[in-house]
Design a protein around this motif. Sequence first.
Motif, mmCIF file in Angstrom:
data_model
loop_
_atom_site.group_PDB
_atom_site.id
_atom_site.type_symbol
_atom_site.label_atom_id
_atom_site.label_comp_id
_atom_site.label_asym_id
_atom_site.label_seq_id
_atom_site.Cartn_x
_atom_site.Cartn_y
_atom_site.Cartn_z
ATOM 1 N N UNK A 1 97.334 35.761 11.708
ATOM 2 C CA UNK A 1 97.495 34.404 12.229
ATOM 3 C C UNK A 1 98.898 34.178 12.811
ATOM 4 N N UNK A 2 98.934 33.800 14.079
ATOM 5 C CA UNK A 2 100.209 33.543 14.757
ATOM 6 C C UNK A 2 100.811 34.784 15.395
ATOM 7 N N UNK A 3 100.272 35.965 15.076
ATOM 8 C CA UNK A 3 100.831 37.208 15.619
ATOM 9 C C UNK A 3 99.934 37.869 16.650
ATOM 10 N N UNK A 4 98.639 37.882 16.359
ATOM 11 C CA UNK A 4 97.652 38.396 17.320
ATOM 12 C C UNK A 4 96.498 37.398 17.369
ATOM 13 N N UNK A 5 95.694 37.423 18.437
ATOM 14 C CA UNK A 5 94.676 36.381 18.578
ATOM 15 C C UNK A 5 93.729 36.267 17.380
ATOM 16 N N UNK A 6 93.646 35.054 16.850
ATOM 17 C CA UNK A 6 92.649 34.691 15.836
ATOM 18 C C UNK A 6 91.883 33.528 16.459
ATOM 19 N N UNK A 7 90.612 33.753 16.772
ATOM 20 C CA UNK A 7 89.845 32.750 17.513
ATOM 21 C C UNK A 7 88.592 32.399 16.723
ATOM 22 N N UNK A 8 88.787 31.527 15.761
ATOM 23 C CA UNK A 8 87.737 31.243 14.774
ATOM 24 C C UNK A 8 86.441 30.759 15.439
ATOM 25 N N UNK A 9 86.532 29.797 16.351
ATOM 26 C CA UNK A 9 85.305 29.257 16.954
ATOM 27 C C UNK A 9 84.676 30.263 17.913
ATOM 28 N N UNK A 10 85.509 30.896 18.726
ATOM 29 C CA UNK A 10 84.978 31.875 19.682
ATOM 30 C C UNK A 10 84.295 33.037 18.947
ATOM 31 N N UNK A 11 84.879 33.491 17.855
ATOM 32 C CA UNK A 11 84.290 34.588 17.081
ATOM 33 C C UNK A 11 83.065 34.129 16.300
ATOM 34 N N UNK A 12 82.994 32.834 15.982
ATOM 35 C CA UNK A 12 81.881 32.327 15.179
ATOM 36 C C UNK A 12 81.948 32.796 13.738
ATOM 37 N N UNK A 13 83.156 32.800 13.155
ATOM 38 C CA UNK A 13 83.305 33.206 11.746
ATOM 39 C C UNK A 13 83.295 31.954 10.856
ATOM 40 N N UNK A 14 82.996 32.135 9.572
ATOM 41 C CA UNK A 14 82.668 30.975 8.736
ATOM 42 C C UNK A 14 83.719 30.562 7.717
ATOM 43 N N UNK A 15 84.350 31.508 7.057
ATOM 44 C CA UNK A 15 85.377 31.158 6.066
ATOM 45 C C UNK A 15 86.545 32.095 6.313
ATOM 46 N N UNK A 16 87.671 31.515 6.677
ATOM 47 C CA UNK A 16 88.815 32.326 7.105
ATOM 48 C C UNK A 16 90.045 31.876 6.323
ATOM 49 N N UNK A 17 90.797 32.836 5.809
ATOM 50 C CA UNK A 17 92.018 32.469 5.088
ATOM 51 C C UNK A 17 93.205 33.231 5.650
ATOM 52 N N UNK A 18 94.401 32.656 5.431
ATOM 53 C CA UNK A 18 95.608 33.301 5.943
ATOM 54 C C UNK A 18 96.758 33.066 4.959
ATOM 55 N N UNK A 19 97.956 33.387 5.400
ATOM 56 C CA UNK A 19 99.147 33.191 4.559
ATOM 57 C C UNK A 19 100.251 32.626 5.432
#
Length: 393
Positions: free
Chosen positions: A177-195
Motif C-alpha cells: 500500500x502506497x508503494x506499488x498499485x493496490x486497486x481494491x475495486x478494480x481487482x474486485x477483492x473483498x477483505x484487504x489489510x495493510x500496515x
Amino acid sequence: MKANSFHPPERTLLGPGPSDVHPRILEAMSRPTIGHLDPAFVGMMDELKGLLQYAFQTRNTLTIPVSGPGSAGMETCFVNLVEPGDKVVVCQNGVFGGRMRENVERCGGTAVMVQDAWGSAVDAGKLRETLKAHPDARIVAFVHAETSTGVQSDAATLAGIARDSDCLTIVDTVTSLGGTPVKVDEWGVDAVYSGTQKCLSCTPGLSPVTFSERAVEAIKARRTKVQSWFMDLNLVMGYWGGSSKRAYHHTAPINALYGLHEALVILQEEGLENAWARHASNHLALRAGLEAMGLELLVEESARLPQLNAVEVPADIDGAGVRVRLLGEYSLEIGAGLGDLAGRIWRIGLMGYSSNPRNILYCIGALEAVLGSAGASFERGAGIAAVEKALKG
Ligand SMILES: Cc1ncc(COP(=O)(O)O)c(C=O)c1O
C-alpha cells in the motif's frame, strides 16, 4: 532503578519496515490529545476514512484503520470471514502466507495450501487447479507483496480466479500500500489489510483495512459469533460507522490516528501514481548500484517488489556480520533473510519516506565500504557511479 528518558539513536531505516517516519507525521502525533468522541476528532476520523479509500482505490464504506499492527488487520479479516468448518485456500510463497494458515486454523477452518517456492510469485495455474479440486472452498487468501522474499504476485489475476469459483478473497497489502498499485475495486477483492509502517512512512501500530459489500454481507450472515470481541466488525463499526451517533467500543489510539491522517495527507499531496513511480525509479537506481558491485537480486525481474529488494549474500561473505557493521558504523539498518532464506539474503527496503536518492547513495556507499573491507572483490566506486547514472535517468 532510576531510568532516564529514552532517546533512540538516529538511524536510516532501509530494512523490511518500519521505514523512516516523515517528520511531519511525528509532529502531527505530538499535537494535544483530545477525547475519542470529541466532535473534532470524529470529523478527523471521517476524513481519514476518505483518505484510506483513496489509498486503497476503493469506494468500500467499511474502510477503517484497525487499532493494532498489520497482524491485527490480518486477524480482523480472518476472524470476521472464517467460520468453523470453512474451507479456505491459502497461497503461500513466504512467511506471511504461513501466518494466514495459522489464522484459518485458529478460526476452526481448514486451510488448503497452494505452495510456491520462496522467491517466486503465487502461481495462478496452481490456484485454479486447487479450486477445481475443492469446489466447496469459500475463501481464497494470498499475500500481494511478500516482505520475506521481495516478491509481488499478480493480485488482479488471482482475484479473478477466486471470483470465478465464487470465493471471497482476503489479501495482504502490508508492504504494497502506497508503494506499488493496490486497486481494491478494480481487482474486485473483498477483505484487504495493510500496515502503516512501510510505504505510508508512518509509525507502526495501525492497520488500514477495507471490506467489500460482499464481505460485509457475509459477516452479517454468519452462523456463529465472531470469536474475538475486540475485532468483531459488527461492534467496531458502532464506533467507526457511518452514522453520526458513535458509541464507545475501545479508546482509539488518538495520536497515532493523527499520524496516519498526516501520512495520508502527504500521500494525497504527492499523488498515488507519483508515489508508485518514485518507488519504481528508486528501485532501479538501487539495483544499478548493487549490480555494479556484482551483487545479485533473488527474485526474477517480473515479480520484483520495488520497495523491498532481496539481495543474495555472496558465498564468501558473512551476511549477519555485514548487517551488524552497517548498523554499528553507519547507523544504517537493512534486513536479514527469514525462514528458508535466513542467512542467504539481505532485504533492503526503499519504502515511503525512506525511498529517496540520498538513501540509495548512502546505502551503496556504506555497502562498498563494508564489503570492500570484508574482502569482497568488486571495483570500488562502481556502485556509486551506477547509482548516479541511473538517478540522472
Ligand atoms: C506482508 C506482511 N504481512 C503482515 C505483516 C505483519 O505486520 P505487523 O508486523 O505490523 O503486525 C508484515 C510485517 O512485516 C508483513 O510484511
